[in-house]
Design a protein around this motif. Structure first.
Motif, mmCIF file in Angstrom:
data_model
loop_
_atom_site.group_PDB
_atom_site.id
_atom_site.type_symbol
_atom_site.label_atom_id
_atom_site.label_comp_id
_atom_site.label_asym_id
_atom_site.label_seq_id
_atom_site.Cartn_x
_atom_site.Cartn_y
_atom_site.Cartn_z
ATOM 1 N N ARG A 6 0.923 -19.602 -3.666
ATOM 2 C CA ARG A 6 0.927 -20.930 -4.270
ATOM 3 C C ARG A 6 -0.308 -21.746 -3.893
ATOM 4 O O ARG A 6 -0.725 -22.615 -4.642
ATOM 5 C CB ARG A 6 2.201 -21.681 -3.912
ATOM 6 N N ASP A 7 -0.907 -21.460 -2.728
ATOM 7 C CA ASP A 7 -2.129 -22.166 -2.342
ATOM 8 C C ASP A 7 -3.248 -21.908 -3.350
ATOM 9 O O ASP A 7 -4.025 -22.809 -3.689
ATOM 10 C CB ASP A 7 -2.577 -21.730 -0.945
ATOM 11 N N VAL A 8 -3.325 -20.678 -3.817
ATOM 12 C CA VAL A 8 -4.328 -20.322 -4.827
ATOM 13 C C VAL A 8 -4.004 -20.984 -6.161
ATOM 14 O O VAL A 8 -4.877 -21.538 -6.842
ATOM 15 C CB VAL A 8 -4.408 -18.794 -4.996
ATOM 16 N N ARG A 9 -2.735 -20.948 -6.548
ATOM 17 C CA ARG A 9 -2.331 -21.546 -7.828
ATOM 18 C C ARG A 9 -2.601 -23.053 -7.849
ATOM 19 O O ARG A 9 -2.910 -23.615 -8.897
ATOM 20 C CB ARG A 9 -0.849 -21.268 -8.093
ATOM 21 N N GLU A 20 -2.225 -24.960 -11.381
ATOM 22 C CA GLU A 20 -1.104 -24.266 -12.008
ATOM 23 C C GLU A 20 0.196 -24.367 -11.210
ATOM 24 O O GLU A 20 1.152 -23.653 -11.481
ATOM 25 C CB GLU A 20 -1.460 -22.785 -12.211
ATOM 26 N N TYR A 21 0.220 -25.267 -10.230
ATOM 27 C CA TYR A 21 1.421 -25.402 -9.404
ATOM 28 C C TYR A 21 1.906 -26.840 -9.478
ATOM 29 O O TYR A 21 1.543 -27.686 -8.674
ATOM 30 C CB TYR A 21 1.119 -25.010 -7.957
ATOM 31 N N GLY A 22 2.708 -27.122 -10.500
ATOM 32 C CA GLY A 22 3.241 -28.466 -10.671
ATOM 33 C C GLY A 22 2.170 -29.447 -11.136
ATOM 34 O O GLY A 22 1.090 -29.051 -11.586
ATOM 35 N N PRO A 23 2.471 -30.740 -11.043
ATOM 36 C CA PRO A 23 1.513 -31.766 -11.483
ATOM 37 C C PRO A 23 0.229 -31.722 -10.662
ATOM 38 O O PRO A 23 0.211 -31.215 -9.534
ATOM 39 C CB PRO A 23 2.271 -33.076 -11.242
ATOM 40 N N ARG A 24 -0.836 -32.254 -11.232
ATOM 41 C CA ARG A 24 -2.108 -32.298 -10.529
ATOM 42 C C ARG A 24 -1.980 -33.161 -9.270
ATOM 43 O O ARG A 24 -1.348 -34.213 -9.284
ATOM 44 C CB ARG A 24 -3.196 -32.854 -11.448
ATOM 45 N N LYS A 25 -2.576 -32.687 -8.188
ATOM 46 C CA LYS A 25 -2.498 -33.381 -6.913
ATOM 47 C C LYS A 25 -3.738 -34.240 -6.675
ATOM 48 O O LYS A 25 -4.771 -34.032 -7.320
ATOM 49 C CB LYS A 25 -2.378 -32.375 -5.757
ATOM 50 N N PRO A 26 -3.673 -35.187 -5.746
ATOM 51 C CA PRO A 26 -4.891 -35.928 -5.378
ATOM 52 C C PRO A 26 -5.981 -34.969 -4.913
ATOM 53 O O PRO A 26 -5.703 -33.995 -4.201
ATOM 54 C CB PRO A 26 -4.422 -36.827 -4.224
ATOM 55 N N GLU A 27 -7.208 -35.240 -5.304
ATOM 56 C CA GLU A 27 -8.313 -34.345 -4.950
ATOM 57 C C GLU A 27 -8.537 -34.269 -3.444
ATOM 58 O O GLU A 27 -9.141 -33.325 -2.943
ATOM 59 C CB GLU A 27 -9.594 -34.790 -5.662
ATOM 60 N N THR A 28 -8.035 -35.264 -2.712
ATOM 61 C CA THR A 28 -8.230 -35.296 -1.259
ATOM 62 C C THR A 28 -7.138 -34.542 -0.502
ATOM 63 O O THR A 28 -7.158 -34.520 0.739
ATOM 64 C CB THR A 28 -8.259 -36.751 -0.762
ATOM 65 N N ARG A 29 -6.191 -33.933 -1.223
ATOM 66 C CA ARG A 29 -5.102 -33.236 -0.538
ATOM 67 C C ARG A 29 -5.636 -32.071 0.290
ATOM 68 O O ARG A 29 -6.429 -31.253 -0.181
ATOM 69 C CB ARG A 29 -4.078 -32.701 -1.557
ATOM 70 N N ILE A 30 -5.203 -31.996 1.546
ATOM 71 C CA ILE A 30 -5.541 -30.879 2.428
ATOM 72 C C ILE A 30 -4.519 -29.768 2.177
ATOM 73 O O ILE A 30 -3.311 -30.015 2.219
ATOM 74 C CB ILE A 30 -5.514 -31.321 3.903
ATOM 75 N N PRO A 31 -4.969 -28.538 1.885
ATOM 76 C CA PRO A 31 -4.037 -27.481 1.474
ATOM 77 C C PRO A 31 -3.423 -26.703 2.641
ATOM 78 O O PRO A 31 -3.742 -26.937 3.805
ATOM 79 C CB PRO A 31 -4.936 -26.567 0.637
ATOM 80 N N ASN A 32 -2.579 -25.783 2.277
ATOM 81 C CA ASN A 32 -1.951 -24.754 3.110
ATOM 82 C C ASN A 32 -0.665 -25.235 3.780
ATOM 83 O O ASN A 32 -0.637 -26.269 4.431
ATOM 84 C CB ASN A 32 -2.901 -24.157 4.137
#
Length: 337
Positions: free
Chosen positions: A42-45, A50-62
């Motif tokens: 899901r981190d890649v998606r 492609e994983y739900g609504p678009r997130k804030p560009e500043t979101r830190i992943p993983n």
């Protein structure tokens, strides 16, 4: 602090490295310094939007990793500096049955995740890592392994002698294989790669099926397991569900986890078999903190050894994402700080 953010979610290149302030530590929170972070599908998606609504560009992943407690916020007395900790990514799901609001607080999705020098986490969500588990053993437990645990133990009520079918050789499926064998079950696993199936045999798989050379792998699994699977770990979704139904034993439990195979091209031709076999179909959404604590105890007691495919450095995080996206791995892809 050094961190990565998901950017505009236009693809792998949107992942960007940044320097930002350390997170604040509200009352009831703990500041954790990550040591080892795991990547999941899901981190890649998310990077592809492609994983739900678009997130804030500043979101830190993983969504999962293991780290060391640095500082505790007001009111926290259960942890001390230097404790190693992990947590489930649905940080509000502490105990009890699933409730839909858990999706509102999901690390790496709508709250900042692990791919940074520091992460602030609610203390009530954290689980201490015992000395018996290394960082490599602990880091992958809280997402794909917890999902497999929920499917097999909580929903599947696995017991010695049960027959388990798990689809593919991704993180959830490999952990399902290992956990099922830990409980004394017989396991059938599928893949399109004979090389990966040989590796699965080395991990204890009793039956292996190449779904490319055996397109009707559902009936083949039913026959190979002498009456079908008591528990099916369904990671591929609608496109394979009819085969999983065919593979299931009477009174079988099918844990529906993902949709790696894409959308179905037709309805379920064997829909009536759900009733005819008295099957239970269960959606699986990772697990709670209570489940994770039980999993950690079991992993320590049984010396669970996660399969690690490759470990990248923090500076190579983009390369780690690209490697996972290619799909040739078997086991976990990690980033070490």
């Amino acid at each position: 602090m050094k961190a990565y953010q998901i950017g505009d979610q236009s693809g792998l290149k949107s992942l960007k490295r940044v320097d930002i302030p350390k997170p604040m530590i509200p009352a009831g929170y703990v500041l954790v310094k990550p040591r080892l972070v795991c990547l999941n599908h899901r981190d890649v998606r998310i990077l592809y939007g492609e994983y739900g609504p678009r997130k804030p560009e500043t979101r830190i992943p993983n969504s999962e990793g293991v780290g060391e407690v640095v500082e505790c916020g007001e009111g926290v007395s259960s942890f001390s500096s230097g404790d190693r900790v992990i947590c489930q990514h649905f940080v509000s799901w502490i105990r009890g049955p699933f409730f839909p609001a858990v999706f509102a607080r999901d690390l790496g999705v709508n709250e900042d995740g692990w791919l940074a020098e520091y992460i602030a986490v609610p203390a009530e969500a954290l689980v201490k890592v015992p000395e018996a588990l290394s960082d490599e053993q602990a880091a992958p437990l809280s997402a794909s392994c917890l999902t497999a645990w929920n499917t097999l133990v909580e929903i599947g009520k696995i017991k010695a002698g049960d027959r388990v079918l798990t689809l593919g050789t991704g993180g959830v499926s490999i952990f399902a294989l290992q956990l099922a064998k830990m409980h004394g079950a017989q396991v059938c696993i599928t893949s399109s790669s004979d090389e990966k199936l040989e590796k699965a045999k080395a991990l204890g798989a009793d039956v292996t099926i190449n779904y490319r050379t055996t397109p009707e792998w559902g009936p083949a699994a039913f026959e190979a397991l002498n009456g079908g699977a008591d528990i099916v770990v369904e990671t591929a979704g609608q496109a394979t569900l009819s085969q999983s139904i065919a593979a299931a034993a009477a009174n079988g439990r099918i844990g529906i986890i993902g949709a790696l195979a894409g959308a179905a091209t037709q309805g379920l031709p064997n829909f009536g078999t759900i009733i005819g076999k008295n099957l239970g179909l269960h959606g699986i959404a990772a697990g709670s903190r209570e489940m994770l604590a039980n999993l950690v105890a079991a992993a320590a007691e049984n010396n669970l050894q996660p399969v690690v495919d490759k470990v990248f450095s923090f500076d190579e995080a983009s390369e780690a994402y690209a490697y996972l996206d290619k799909g040739g791995h078997l086991g976990k892809v990690m980033v070490r700080f």
